[in-house]
Write a protein that holds these residues in place. Structure first.
Motif, PDB file in Angstrom:
ATOM      1  N   ASN A  41       7.077   6.583 -11.499  1.00 22.65           N
ATOM      2  CA  ASN A  41       5.855   6.934 -12.221  1.00 22.65           C
ATOM      3  C   ASN A  41       4.583   6.462 -11.510  1.00 22.65           C
ATOM      4  O   ASN A  41       3.510   6.990 -11.743  1.00 22.65           O
ATOM      5  CB  ASN A  41       5.917   6.366 -13.645  1.00 22.65           C
ATOM      6  N   SER A  42       4.686   5.479 -10.637  1.00 20.92           N
ATOM      7  CA  SER A  42       3.508   4.954  -9.933  1.00 20.92           C
ATOM      8  C   SER A  42       3.077   5.828  -8.757  1.00 20.92           C
ATOM      9  O   SER A  42       1.980   5.645  -8.221  1.00 20.92           O
ATOM     10  CB  SER A  42       3.778   3.533  -9.444  1.00 20.92           C
ATOM     11  N   ASN A  43       3.884   6.798  -8.362  1.00 17.48           N
ATOM     12  CA  ASN A  43       3.539   7.629  -7.205  1.00 17.48           C
ATOM     13  C   ASN A  43       2.388   8.577  -7.512  1.00 17.48           C
ATOM     14  O   ASN A  43       2.379   9.260  -8.535  1.00 17.48           O
ATOM     15  CB  ASN A  43       4.745   8.451  -6.729  1.00 17.48           C
ATOM     16  N   ARG A  44       1.440   8.643  -6.581  1.00 22.34           N
ATOM     17  CA  ARG A  44       0.293   9.546  -6.705  1.00 22.34           C
ATOM     18  C   ARG A  44       0.170  10.482  -5.500  1.00 22.34           C
ATOM     19  O   ARG A  44      -0.670  11.357  -5.473  1.00 22.34           O
ATOM     20  CB  ARG A  44      -1.016   8.752  -6.844  1.00 22.34           C
TER      21      ARG A  44
ATOM     22  N   GLY B 178       0.832  -1.190   0.000  1.00 20.62           N
ATOM     23  CA  GLY B 178       0.000   0.000   0.000  1.00 20.62           C
ATOM     24  C   GLY B 178       0.864   1.235   0.000  1.00 20.62           C
ATOM     25  O   GLY B 178       2.086   1.166  -0.019  1.00 20.62           O
ATOM     26  N   ALA B 179       0.214   2.376   0.020  1.00 23.10           N
ATOM     27  CA  ALA B 179       0.922   3.649   0.014  1.00 23.10           C
ATOM     28  C   ALA B 179       1.531   3.910   1.375  1.00 23.10           C
ATOM     29  O   ALA B 179       0.921   3.663   2.406  1.00 23.10           O
ATOM     30  CB  ALA B 179      -0.040   4.766  -0.359  1.00 23.10           C
ATOM     31  N   CYS B 180       2.742   4.425   1.371  1.00 22.00           N
ATOM     32  CA  CYS B 180       3.450   4.742   2.606  1.00 22.00           C
ATOM     33  C   CYS B 180       3.129   6.166   3.026  1.00 22.00           C
ATOM     34  O   CYS B 180       2.947   7.045   2.195  1.00 22.00           O
ATOM     35  CB  CYS B 180       4.953   4.587   2.379  1.00 22.00           C
ATOM     36  N   ASN B 181       3.042   6.370   4.326  1.00 25.15           N
ATOM     37  CA  ASN B 181       2.979   7.715   4.869  1.00 25.15           C
ATOM     38  C   ASN B 181       3.770   7.712   6.164  1.00 25.15           C
ATOM     39  O   ASN B 181       4.107   6.666   6.700  1.00 25.15           O
ATOM     40  CB  ASN B 181       1.541   8.190   5.096  1.00 25.15           C
ATOM     41  N   GLY B 182       4.106   8.866   6.631  1.00 21.35           N
ATOM     42  CA  GLY B 182       4.808   8.935   7.903  1.00 21.35           C
ATOM     43  C   GLY B 182       5.767  10.085   7.956  1.00 21.35           C
ATOM     44  O   GLY B 182       5.941  10.837   7.002  1.00 21.35           O
ATOM     45  N   ASN B 183       6.410  10.200   9.122  1.00 20.93           N
ATOM     46  CA  ASN B 183       7.336  11.269   9.413  1.00 20.93           C
ATOM     47  C   ASN B 183       8.683  10.633   9.723  1.00 20.93           C
ATOM     48  O   ASN B 183       8.822   9.942  10.728  1.00 20.93           O
ATOM     49  CB  ASN B 183       6.810  12.061  10.613  1.00 20.93           C
TER      50      ASN B 183
ATOM     51  N   ILE C 170      12.107  12.899 -10.574  1.00 22.54           N
ATOM     52  CA  ILE C 170      10.724  12.909 -10.099  1.00 22.54           C
ATOM     53  C   ILE C 170       9.779  12.574 -11.243  1.00 22.54           C
ATOM     54  O   ILE C 170       9.779  13.235 -12.281  1.00 22.54           O
ATOM     55  CB  ILE C 170      10.372  14.289  -9.515  1.00 22.54           C
ATOM     56  N   GLU C 171       8.954  11.553 -11.011  1.00 21.32           N
ATOM     57  CA  GLU C 171       7.899  11.174 -11.949  1.00 21.32           C
ATOM     58  C   GLU C 171       6.617  10.921 -11.159  1.00 21.32           C
ATOM     59  O   GLU C 171       6.600  11.070  -9.941  1.00 21.32           O
ATOM     60  CB  GLU C 171       8.321   9.939 -12.742  1.00 21.32           C
ATOM     61  N   GLY C 172       5.555  10.531 -11.833  1.00 19.34           N
ATOM     62  CA  GLY C 172       4.284  10.243 -11.189  1.00 19.34           C
ATOM     63  C   GLY C 172       3.315  11.398 -11.326  1.00 19.34           C
ATOM     64  O   GLY C 172       3.514  12.314 -12.124  1.00 19.34           O
ATOM     65  N   ARG C 173       2.266  11.356 -10.498  1.00 17.23           N
ATOM     66  CA  ARG C 173       1.258  12.406 -10.514  1.00 17.23           C
ATOM     67  C   ARG C 173       1.162  13.125  -9.171  1.00 17.23           C
ATOM     68  O   ARG C 173       0.322  13.981  -8.973  1.00 17.23           O
ATOM     69  CB  ARG C 173      -0.095  11.831 -10.908  1.00 17.23           C
ATOM     70  N   GLY C 174       2.031  12.768  -8.232  1.00 20.02           N
ATOM     71  CA  GLY C 174       2.025  13.399  -6.919  1.00 20.02           C
ATOM     72  C   GLY C 174       2.811  14.690  -6.905  1.00 20.02           C
ATOM     73  O   GLY C 174       3.320  15.153  -7.928  1.00 20.02           O
ATOM     74  N   THR C 175       2.920  15.252  -5.705  1.00 25.03           N
ATOM     75  CA  THR C 175       3.703  16.469  -5.503  1.00 25.03           C
ATOM     76  C   THR C 175       4.925  16.138  -4.661  1.00 25.03           C
ATOM     77  O   THR C 175       4.815  15.505  -3.615  1.00 25.03           O
ATOM     78  CB  THR C 175       2.871  17.556  -4.788  1.00 25.03           C
ATOM     79  N   VAL C 176       6.083  16.571  -5.130  1.00 26.76           N
ATOM     80  CA  VAL C 176       7.340  16.386  -4.404  1.00 26.76           C
ATOM     81  C   VAL C 176       7.902  17.769  -4.096  1.00 26.76           C
ATOM     82  O   VAL C 176       7.998  18.609  -4.987  1.00 26.76           O
ATOM     83  CB  VAL C 176       8.350  15.561  -5.229  1.00 26.76           C
ATOM     84  N   GLY C 177       8.242  17.985  -2.830  1.00 21.98           N
ATOM     85  CA  GLY C 177       8.752  19.286  -2.423  1.00 21.98           C
ATOM     86  C   GLY C 177      10.098  19.201  -1.734  1.00 21.98           C
ATOM     87  O   GLY C 177      10.373  18.254  -0.992  1.00 21.98           O
ATOM     88  N   PHE C 178      10.928  20.197  -2.003  1.00 18.55           N
ATOM     89  CA  PHE C 178      12.218  20.366  -1.336  1.00 18.55           C
ATOM     90  C   PHE C 178      12.223  21.757  -0.740  1.00 18.55           C
ATOM     91  O   PHE C 178      12.103  22.743  -1.466  1.00 18.55           O
ATOM     92  CB  PHE C 178      13.376  20.228  -2.322  1.00 18.55           C
TER      93      PHE C 178
ATOM     94  N   GLU D 222       7.877   4.558  -4.462  1.00 20.43           N
ATOM     95  CA  GLU D 222       7.017   3.963  -5.480  1.00 20.43           C
ATOM     96  C   GLU D 222       5.583   4.437  -5.334  1.00 20.43           C
ATOM     97  O   GLU D 222       4.876   4.577  -6.316  1.00 20.43           O
ATOM     98  CB  GLU D 222       7.105   2.446  -5.390  1.00 20.43           C
ATOM     99  N   GLN D 223       5.140   4.670  -4.077  1.00 25.01           N
ATOM    100  CA  GLN D 223       3.796   5.184  -3.834  1.00 25.01           C
ATOM    101  C   GLN D 223       3.730   5.757  -2.437  1.00 25.01           C
ATOM    102  O   GLN D 223       4.023   5.070  -1.469  1.00 25.01           O
ATOM    103  CB  GLN D 223       2.741   4.094  -4.004  1.00 25.01           C
ATOM    104  N   SER D 224       3.369   7.017  -2.342  1.00 23.76           N
ATOM    105  CA  SER D 224       3.150   7.646  -1.043  1.00 23.76           C
ATOM    106  C   SER D 224       1.673   8.002  -0.922  1.00 23.76           C
ATOM    107  O   SER D 224       0.970   8.144  -1.920  1.00 23.76           O
ATOM    108  CB  SER D 224       4.024   8.892  -0.884  1.00 23.76           C
ATOM    109  N   ALA D 225       1.220   8.132   0.299  1.00 23.97           N
ATOM    110  CA  ALA D 225      -0.174   8.471   0.560  1.00 23.97           C
ATOM    111  C   ALA D 225      -0.427   9.944   0.244  1.00 23.97           C
ATOM    112  O   ALA D 225       0.486  10.766   0.249  1.00 23.97           O
ATOM    113  CB  ALA D 225      -0.505   8.183   2.018  1.00 23.97           C
ATOM    114  N   ALA D 226      -1.685  10.261   0.010  1.00 21.83           N
ATOM    115  CA  ALA D 226      -2.063  11.647  -0.288  1.00 21.83           C
ATOM    116  C   ALA D 226      -1.710  12.578   0.857  1.00 21.83           C
ATOM    117  O   ALA D 226      -1.351  13.735   0.641  1.00 21.83           O
ATOM    118  CB  ALA D 226      -3.556  11.720  -0.582  1.00 21.83           C
TER     119      ALA D 226
END
Length: 169
Positions: free
Chosen positions: A60-63, A10-15, A83-91, A31-35
């Motif tokens: 590419n699988s990340n949303r 499943g999608a990973c989330n966390g701190n 960075i690929e996929g449809r999610g948002t990546v921030g630095f 590969e996949q992070s949670a919203a």
């Protein structure tokens, strides 16, 4: 990434606070992070092994959302992030020390799709900093400092680039 102890995926989330990876091929592979987000703060990452060493790879699988805050990236890599996929990546408030080890003109951060936010970071090498591909949905690159000439390539339509400063050292 595993989402439960039963081995289901499943999608990973966390701190993740103060994590690091040293002398590896890819320091972080998403590969996949949670919203609601994968948050990495105060990380230290060094990729230098293999044929294409890259600190951060978002596939590419990340949303979902991935955020790097106050992280440091160094070592003789090819690039710091792809960075690929449809999610948002921030630095945010990150330090990028080295990249483009073979002097091929590779940017530290290569955004190929999805959304990217790069704000308040320090790029410590006179080489391309950010490459925003035509399939990027949204990009913000603002208030970064650069050693040498500012070199941001943009091929996307919905982009905000402002307040970045370089030096000619």
């Amino acid at each position: 990434m595993y989402g439960t102890s039963s081995g289901a995926t499943g999608a990973c989330n966390g701190n993740f606070l103060g994590i690091g990876a040293d002398a590896c091929h890819n320091a972080v592979l998403v590969e996949q992070s949670a919203a609601f987000g994968l948050l990495i703060t105060n990380g230290e990452f060094v990729s230098m092994n293999g044929t294409d060493p890259t600190m951060i790879v978002v596939t590419n699988s990340n949303r979902g959302n991935v955020r790097f805050v106050n992280c440091a990236f160094w070592g003789p890599c090819n690039q710091n992030a792809v960075i690929e996929g449809r999610g948002t990546v921030g630095f945010s408030d990150c330090i990028f020390v080295q990249w483009d080890r073979n002097k091929e003109g590779r940017a530290a951060i290569q955004a190929r799709s999805g959304s990217v936010v790069i704000r308040g970071c320090d790029f410590g090498q006179d080489a391309p900093q950010v490459d925003i591909g035509e399939n990027v949905m949204r990009a913000i690159v603002s208030e970064n400092t650069v050693k040498g000439k500012l070199n941001i390539v943009n091929r996307a339509k919905n982009v905000y680039i402002n307040g970045n400063l370089g030096t000619e050292e």
